[in-house]
Design an enzyme around this catalytic site. Structure first.
Site, short mmCIF file in Angstrom:
data_model
loop_
_atom_site.label_atom_id
_atom_site.label_comp_id
_atom_site.label_asym_id
_atom_site.label_seq_id
_atom_site.Cartn_x
_atom_site.Cartn_y
_atom_site.Cartn_z
N SER A 114 0.83 -1.21 0.00
CA SER A 114 0.00 0.00 0.00
C SER A 114 0.86 1.26 0.00
CB SER A 114 -0.88 0.00 1.26
OG SER A 114 -1.43 1.28 1.46
N GLN A 135 0.38 -0.40 -4.71
CA GLN A 135 -0.95 0.23 -4.78
C GLN A 135 -0.83 1.73 -4.53
OE1 GLN A 135 -2.94 0.93 -1.37
NE2 GLN A 135 -3.75 2.51 -2.73
N LYS A 257 -8.44 -0.84 -8.68
CA LYS A 257 -9.02 -1.53 -7.52
C LYS A 257 -10.11 -0.66 -6.90
CE LYS A 257 -7.68 -3.36 -2.96
NZ LYS A 257 -8.20 -2.40 -1.99
N HIS A 281 -13.28 -2.36 -0.59
CA HIS A 281 -12.27 -1.96 0.40
C HIS A 281 -12.51 -2.66 1.74
CE1 HIS A 281 -9.20 1.46 0.51
NE2 HIS A 281 -9.13 1.01 1.74
N ASP A 312 -12.11 -9.19 -4.07
CA ASP A 312 -11.73 -9.31 -2.66
C ASP A 312 -12.88 -8.93 -1.76
OD1 ASP A 312 -11.73 -6.55 -2.19
OD2 ASP A 312 -9.56 -6.37 -2.06
N GLY A 314 -13.85 -10.55 2.33
CA GLY A 314 -14.47 -11.67 3.05
C GLY A 314 -13.90 -13.04 2.75
N ILE A 315 -12.77 -13.12 2.04
CA ILE A 315 -12.19 -14.45 1.76
C ILE A 315 -11.61 -15.01 3.06
CG2 ILE A 315 -10.41 -15.75 0.49
CD1 ILE A 315 -12.42 -14.67 -1.46
N ARG A 316 -12.17 -16.12 3.55
CA ARG A 316 -11.68 -16.73 4.80
C ARG A 316 -11.48 -18.24 4.66
NH1 ARG A 316 -11.54 -12.04 5.10
NH2 ARG A 316 -12.43 -10.64 6.64
C1 LIG Z 1 -6.45 -2.64 8.06
C2 LIG Z 1 -6.76 -2.46 6.60
C3 LIG Z 1 -6.10 -1.48 5.89
C4 LIG Z 1 -6.36 -1.33 4.50
N1 LIG Z 1 -5.64 -0.40 3.80
C5 LIG Z 1 -5.79 -0.32 2.45
C6 LIG Z 1 -4.95 0.53 1.67
O1 LIG Z 1 -4.06 1.21 2.19
N2 LIG Z 1 -5.16 0.55 0.32
C7 LIG Z 1 -6.13 -0.22 -0.30
O2 LIG Z 1 -6.29 -0.14 -1.52
N3 LIG Z 1 -6.93 -1.03 0.43
C8 LIG Z 1 -6.77 -1.12 1.77
N4 LIG Z 1 -7.54 -1.99 2.50
C9 LIG Z 1 -8.53 -2.84 1.78
C10 LIG Z 1 -7.87 -4.13 1.30
O3 LIG Z 1 -6.95 -3.90 0.25
C11 LIG Z 1 -8.90 -5.16 0.79
O4 LIG Z 1 -9.66 -4.54 -0.22
C12 LIG Z 1 -9.81 -5.68 1.89
O5 LIG Z 1 -9.08 -5.87 3.09
C13 LIG Z 1 -10.43 -7.01 1.46
O6 LIG Z 1 -11.31 -7.49 2.43
P1 LIG Z 1 -10.89 -8.60 3.52
O7 LIG Z 1 -10.09 -7.86 4.56
O8 LIG Z 1 -12.18 -9.07 4.04
O9 LIG Z 1 -10.07 -9.65 2.83
C14 LIG Z 1 -7.31 -2.15 3.87
C15 LIG Z 1 -7.99 -3.13 4.61
C16 LIG Z 1 -7.71 -3.30 5.96
C17 LIG Z 1 -8.41 -4.38 6.71
#
Ligand SMILES: Cc1cc2nc3c(=O)[nH]c(=O)nc-3n(C[C@H](O)[C@H](O)[C@H](O)COP(=O)(O)O)c2cc1C
Length: 385
Positions: A114, A135, A257, A281, A312, A314-316
């Site tokens: 990130s 990213q 994204k 996100h 992406d 919720g993938i667990r």
């Molecule tokens: C703690 C945290 C920080 C995140 N920071 C970013 C980020 O800096 N840039 C970004 O594009 N997405 C960010 N995301 C979103 C993730 O890239 C991703 O889309 C998301 O976590 C997918 O869902 P999941 O956590 O259920 O797998 C963040 C998610 C979390 C949980």
């Protein structure tokens, strides 16, 4: 055996890692990792969407050799789950992005760093020889945005992922309640929660305070923190010409994204994106948004192979990846699952999370009767309601 190794070997799935991660972090930090926007409808939807589908296995197939190998963003991966970009994982474990990148490399997949990272573009690039993606957000200061693109290019990142779903900061009420805002406004309850985790405080507040490593040479305006300054740089006036500008500067493989609407997917591909992430996100931006999974089938039909589709949110479980692939995704991406592992055991913990998901995925492919990704067909999945 060390306590953290024991915790990892006793964690049989991502839910186990999540429970252990929760116990390890001060409550406001776990809430920052876990939480979503407003009523967290989308956060819940991201998991619920998977349970609306059931798999229909095939019989009499030789599944002695199963391979999830796939090509994503120009890279040959051993299985179709990449590691999503997440801001400041240094808050969860000192191994931070380096641990995540090494775990992804060990698992035969791609790590996405990130822009809001706690380790710099250059530090993470040097951590493994495995391909990585960077990213980007488009900031109001286009000079700063350009500099990040050129740094990622010079450091050898294989692909650029442009996240477009943060035109303004979201309303994350958990963080506002606990005081994990920018700048932090911690109340007594939150301070007590930190006091209960002295090791976390030592690592994060004294030994190596977590910072936005990619902006470390910048000075915040008087009266604001670097974090609040960078947050104020999110761009509410994005346009399609910005995507063309970024694609031109980058000159290589580019993904967008945070798209969910089919018309936007079409425009992104026309503007030069070779890969699209259907993503909300992780439920952290627009609450009540659809989940990525909800949009996979119609988007895949519309694209008809013109771009790579990643989903992406919720993938667990390995079966979650299978469901997304059966509906037309080329691959999935995970944020929190890898972060739970990182929290519990640093690099080894992130590797454990990925190893659990990979072995579930490969076993589940065999149980479904699919030897290769193209055998995970649409006929292998049914909507339950
Ligand atoms: C703690 C945290 C920080 C995140 N920071 C970013 C980020 O800096 N840039 C970004 O594009 N997405 C960010 N995301 C979103 C993730 O890239 C991703 O889309 C998301 O976590 C997918 O869902 P999941 O956590 O259920 O797998 C963040 C998610 C979390 C949980």
């Amino acid at each position: 055996m060390r306590a953290s190794d024991r915790a990892l070997s006793r964690s049989l799935n991502i839910a186990d890692l999540r429970a252990r991660a929760r116990a390890r972090l001060p409550a406001p930090v776990f809430d920052f990792l876990e939480g979503g926007a407003e009523d967290e409808i989308t956060l819940v939807r991201n998991r619920a969407a998977f349970s609306e589908w059931a798999l229909v296995p095939r019989a009499f197939r030789d599944v002695s050799q199963v391979s999830g190998a796939v090509e994503i963003l120009g890279q040959s991966l051993e299985w179709p789950l990449i590691v999503s970009p997440t801001g400041m994982p240094g808050l969860f474990h000192p191994d931070a992005e380096i641990g995540l990148a090494e775990a992804a490399a060990a698992s035969g997949t791609l790590y996405c760093l990130s822009a809001m990272a706690s380790r710099s573009i250059e530090e993470v690039a040097a951590s493994t020889t495995a391909p990585k993606a960077f990213q980007l957000y488009i900031f109001q200061d286009r000079g700063l945005t350009r500099e990040l693109i050129l740094r990622a290019k010079a450091a050898g990142y294989a692909a650029l992922i442009l996240a477009i779903d943060v035109p303004v900061p979201a309303n994350r009420e958990r963080d506002r309640r606990t005081g994990m805002t920018i700048p932090p406004r911690l109340g007594l309850a939150s301070l007590l929660a930190f006091a209960r985790h002295p090791a976390w405080c030592w690592h994060n507040l004294v030994r190596r305070p977590v910072s936005l490593a990619n902006f470390s040479d910048m000075r915040a305006e008087p009266g604001s923190t670097l974090l609040s300054f960078i947050q104020s740089q999110f761009e509410p006036q994005l346009s399609w010409t910005d995507l063309e500008w970024v694609a031109g500067l980058w000159g290589g493989s580019i993904a967008v994204k945070g798209l969910l609407h089919g018309d936007d997917v079409e425009r992104a591909v026309a503007a030069g994106a070779s890969t699209v992430f259907l993503s909300n996100h992780g439920g952290r931006q627009l609450d009540a948004a659809v989940s990525g999974l909800d949009m996979v089938e119609e988007t895949a039909e519309r694209l008809a192979g013109r771009a790579t589709l990643i989903v992406d949110g919720g993938i667990r479980r390995g079966t979650d990846i299978i469901k997304a692939v059966a509906l037309g995704a080329s691959a999935c991406s995970t944020g929190r699952a890898a972060l739970y592992g990182l929290t519990v055991g640093g690099r080894a913990g992130a590797a454990r999370a990925l190893q659990l998901l990979r072995s579930e995925y490969e076993r589940d492919m065999a149980l479904l009767g699919a030897r290769r990704q193209d055998e995970i067909e649409r006929s292998c999945i049914r909507r339950l309601r």
